[in-house]
Scaffold this motif. Sequence first.
Motif, PDB file in Angstrom:
ATOM      1  N   VAL A 154       0.840  -1.205   0.000  1.00  0.00           N
ATOM      2  CA  VAL A 154       0.000   0.000   0.000  1.00  0.00           C
ATOM      3  C   VAL A 154       0.872   1.251   0.000  1.00  0.00           C
ATOM      4  CG1 VAL A 154      -1.660   1.337   1.365  1.00  0.00           C
ATOM      5  CG2 VAL A 154      -1.998  -1.116   1.037  1.00  0.00           C
ATOM      6  N   LEU A 155       1.921   1.270   0.817  1.00  0.00           N
ATOM      7  CA  LEU A 155       2.821   2.431   0.832  1.00  0.00           C
ATOM      8  C   LEU A 155       3.505   2.626  -0.508  1.00  0.00           C
ATOM      9  CD1 LEU A 155       4.437   2.119   4.389  1.00  0.00           C
ATOM     10  CD2 LEU A 155       2.719   3.766   3.620  1.00  0.00           C
ATOM     11  N   GLY A 156       3.913   1.549  -1.140  1.00  0.00           N
ATOM     12  CA  GLY A 156       4.522   1.657  -2.466  1.00  0.00           C
ATOM     13  C   GLY A 156       3.546   2.199  -3.496  1.00  0.00           C
ATOM     14  N   ALA A 157       2.305   1.721  -3.442  1.00  0.00           N
ATOM     15  CA  ALA A 157       1.295   2.225  -4.370  1.00  0.00           C
ATOM     16  C   ALA A 157       1.010   3.701  -4.125  1.00  0.00           C
ATOM     17  CB  ALA A 157       0.015   1.411  -4.234  1.00  0.00           C
ATOM     18  N   LEU A 158       0.945   4.098  -2.851  1.00  0.00           N
ATOM     19  CA  LEU A 158       0.729   5.512  -2.534  1.00  0.00           C
ATOM     20  C   LEU A 158       1.865   6.375  -3.064  1.00  0.00           C
ATOM     21  CD1 LEU A 158      -0.609   5.229   1.116  1.00  0.00           C
ATOM     22  CD2 LEU A 158      -1.897   5.944  -0.897  1.00  0.00           C
ATOM     23  N   ALA A 159       3.090   5.901  -2.921  1.00  0.00           N
ATOM     24  CA  ALA A 159       4.245   6.656  -3.416  1.00  0.00           C
ATOM     25  C   ALA A 159       4.188   6.797  -4.939  1.00  0.00           C
ATOM     26  CB  ALA A 159       5.541   5.970  -2.988  1.00  0.00           C
ATOM     27  N   LEU A 160       3.815   5.727  -5.630  1.00  0.00           N
ATOM     28  CA  LEU A 160       3.720   5.808  -7.088  1.00  0.00           C
ATOM     29  C   LEU A 160       2.600   6.749  -7.523  1.00  0.00           C
ATOM     30  CD1 LEU A 160       4.377   2.152  -8.225  1.00  0.00           C
ATOM     31  CD2 LEU A 160       5.799   4.149  -8.612  1.00  0.00           C
ATOM     32  N   ILE A 161       1.469   6.715  -6.841  1.00  0.00           N
ATOM     33  CA  ILE A 161       0.377   7.634  -7.166  1.00  0.00           C
ATOM     34  C   ILE A 161       0.817   9.073  -6.941  1.00  0.00           C
ATOM     35  CG2 ILE A 161      -1.910   8.423  -6.409  1.00  0.00           C
ATOM     36  CD1 ILE A 161      -2.563   5.445  -5.899  1.00  0.00           C
ATOM     37  N   TRP A 162       1.515   9.325  -5.825  1.00  0.00           N
ATOM     38  CA  TRP A 162       1.993  10.678  -5.558  1.00  0.00           C
ATOM     39  C   TRP A 162       2.973  11.137  -6.646  1.00  0.00           C
ATOM     40  CZ3 TRP A 162       6.955  12.507  -4.393  1.00  0.00           C
ATOM     41  CH2 TRP A 162       7.010  13.847  -4.033  1.00  0.00           C
ATOM     42  N   LEU A 163       3.908  10.257  -7.022  1.00  0.00           N
ATOM     43  CA  LEU A 163       4.856  10.606  -8.085  1.00  0.00           C
ATOM     44  C   LEU A 163       4.136  10.861  -9.406  1.00  0.00           C
ATOM     45  CD1 LEU A 163       7.752   8.084  -7.356  1.00  0.00           C
ATOM     46  CD2 LEU A 163       7.862  10.574  -7.185  1.00  0.00           C
ATOM     47  N   TRP A 164       3.163  10.039  -9.718  1.00  0.00           N
ATOM     48  CA  TRP A 164       2.424  10.191 -10.958  1.00  0.00           C
ATOM     49  C   TRP A 164       1.655  11.510 -10.974  1.00  0.00           C
ATOM     50  CZ3 TRP A 164      -3.029   9.721 -12.004  1.00  0.00           C
ATOM     51  CH2 TRP A 164      -3.330   9.722 -13.356  1.00  0.00           C
ATOM     52  N   GLN A 165       0.992  11.839  -9.864  1.00  0.00           N
ATOM     53  CA  GLN A 165       0.228  13.089  -9.796  1.00  0.00           C
ATOM     54  C   GLN A 165       1.141  14.308  -9.782  1.00  0.00           C
ATOM     55  OE1 GLN A 165      -2.274  12.690  -6.343  1.00  0.00           O
ATOM     56  NE2 GLN A 165      -3.968  11.832  -7.548  1.00  0.00           N
ATOM     57  N   THR A 166       2.314  14.168  -9.159  1.00  0.00           N
ATOM     58  CA  THR A 166       3.196  15.324  -9.026  1.00  0.00           C
ATOM     59  C   THR A 166       3.985  15.594 -10.300  1.00  0.00           C
ATOM     60  OG1 THR A 166       3.426  14.849  -6.683  1.00  0.00           O
ATOM     61  CG2 THR A 166       5.068  16.301  -7.647  1.00  0.00           C
ATOM     62  N   TYR A 167       4.523  14.583 -10.958  1.00  0.00           N
ATOM     63  CA  TYR A 167       5.453  14.816 -12.047  1.00  0.00           C
ATOM     64  C   TYR A 167       4.913  14.453 -13.430  1.00  0.00           C
ATOM     65  CZ  TYR A 167       8.788  15.366  -8.272  1.00  0.00           C
ATOM     66  OH  TYR A 167       9.410  15.810  -7.154  1.00  0.00           O
ATOM     67  N   ILE A 168       4.027  13.507 -13.539  1.00  0.00           N
ATOM     68  CA  ILE A 168       3.609  13.043 -14.851  1.00  0.00           C
ATOM     69  C   ILE A 168       2.287  13.690 -15.289  1.00  0.00           C
ATOM     70  CG2 ILE A 168       2.910  11.001 -16.171  1.00  0.00           C
ATOM     71  CD1 ILE A 168       4.894   9.415 -14.473  1.00  0.00           C
ATOM     72  N   LYS A 169       1.380  13.864 -14.410  1.00  0.00           N
ATOM     73  CA  LYS A 169       0.054  14.351 -14.747  1.00  0.00           C
ATOM     74  C   LYS A 169       0.021  15.842 -15.064  1.00  0.00           C
ATOM     75  CE  LYS A 169      -4.679  14.005 -13.251  1.00  0.00           C
ATOM     76  NZ  LYS A 169      -5.601  13.675 -12.193  1.00  0.00           N
ATOM     77  N   ARG A 170       1.084  16.554 -14.905  1.00  0.00           N
ATOM     78  CA  ARG A 170       1.120  18.013 -15.131  1.00  0.00           C
ATOM     79  C   ARG A 170       0.618  18.347 -16.461  1.00  0.00           C
ATOM     80  NH1 ARG A 170       6.418  20.643 -12.424  1.00  0.00           N
ATOM     81  NH2 ARG A 170       5.796  20.176 -10.323  1.00  0.00           N
TER      82      ARG A 170
END
Length: 78
Positions: free
Chosen positions: A62-78
């Motif tokens: 779950v922590l790994g998935a949360l980290a990936l979601i945060w990275l995706w929202q912060t850097y990729i979804k821009r």
Amino acid sequence: MSVVFLIIIGVAAGFLATRIMGIESDIITTMAIGIAGALIGGFVLRALLTVMGMVAGLVGAVLGALALIWLWQTYIKR
């Protein structure tokens, strides 16, 4: 821990437990109490560690998935 190791440790544990609890018993009873306690305690501890290992794996996933979601929202979804 193997069953043989639990039996050996159980003899010493039985001796210590009867002294701590203030029980006067013969050697055979002391050994039986210690061996039974070590076997029960060893198997219960093994089961608890297995369950805790599974829970730790779930928390890590779950922590790994949360980290990936945060990275995706912060850097990729821009």
